[in-house]
Design an enzyme around this catalytic site. Sequence first.
Site, short mmCIF file in Angstrom:
data_model
loop_
_atom_site.label_atom_id
_atom_site.label_comp_id
_atom_site.label_asym_id
_atom_site.label_seq_id
_atom_site.Cartn_x
_atom_site.Cartn_y
_atom_site.Cartn_z
N CYS A 6 0.82 -1.21 0.00
CA CYS A 6 0.00 0.00 0.00
C CYS A 6 0.85 1.26 0.00
O CYS A 6 2.06 1.20 0.23
CB CYS A 6 -0.93 -0.03 1.21
SG CYS A 6 -2.43 0.92 0.93
N ASP A 121 -5.49 -2.07 11.76
CA ASP A 121 -4.30 -1.21 11.77
C ASP A 121 -4.08 -0.69 13.19
O ASP A 121 -4.96 -0.82 14.04
CB ASP A 121 -4.54 -0.05 10.77
CG ASP A 121 -3.30 0.75 10.46
OD1 ASP A 121 -2.19 0.37 10.90
OD2 ASP A 121 -3.42 1.79 9.78
#
Length: 204
Positions: A6, A121
């Site tokens: 990412c 996350d």
Amino acid sequence: MKVKFCGLTREEDVSKAVSLGVDYVGFILYPLSKRYVRPERLKELFKVAEDAKKVAVFVEPSYEEVKLALDYGADLIQLHGDESIDFARKIGMERVIKAFRVKQDFSIDQRWKEAYAILLDTYQEGLYGGTGRTFDWSVARRFVEGGFRIFLSGGLNPQNVQAAVKEVRPYAVDVSSGIEKSPGVKDHKKMEEFMHAVKDSSKD
Ligand SMILES: O=C(O)c1ccccc1N[C@@H]1O[C@H](COP(=O)(O)O)[C@@H](O)[C@H]1O
């Protein structure tokens, strides 16, 4: 084990990710991010993504912003803020990766199981993502056992990803700053090391 790279901003990094066989490539469309890419850049970056699934990452976007990314060819929309289930349903749950930043006493509404996946996350005050910090992986393991399709994220790197996979057994691992030279600029050696480490962990 699936892998998502990412925070990509450059064609050469997308091409390198593809050559390593990553499953998902992610692009940050949050203007306050150091890894921000303008929506128009998606067209160019998507051209080199080949078979990797293209993920557009937003923080509390408007529906129009999401629609534009889908029109440019995004396969999946990662919602990294406090978006509602109704908003995700409007996009189409099958196209949504819903990110949660893990804190103490953390829970997830079961209805999010309709989403394509849940990304876990690390919580850090004032930052939505790209913290480079890990969280208590036993929390992620609990959600895997609870039947969620989990993308494990937050502070993964070539050195710790094997331990993370071993403990959590997620559907996918997601990495951004752990394979960077500087924000938005990937380090090809670290990208290779990360993929090798994931492949090795699959042998266990
Ligand atoms: O990277 C960013 O700046 C960012 C901004 C807003 C939302 C998400 C962002 N990044 C995502 O954070 C996770 C974890 O990153 P890291 O590996 O700890 O650096 C990842 O999904 C990034 O895409």
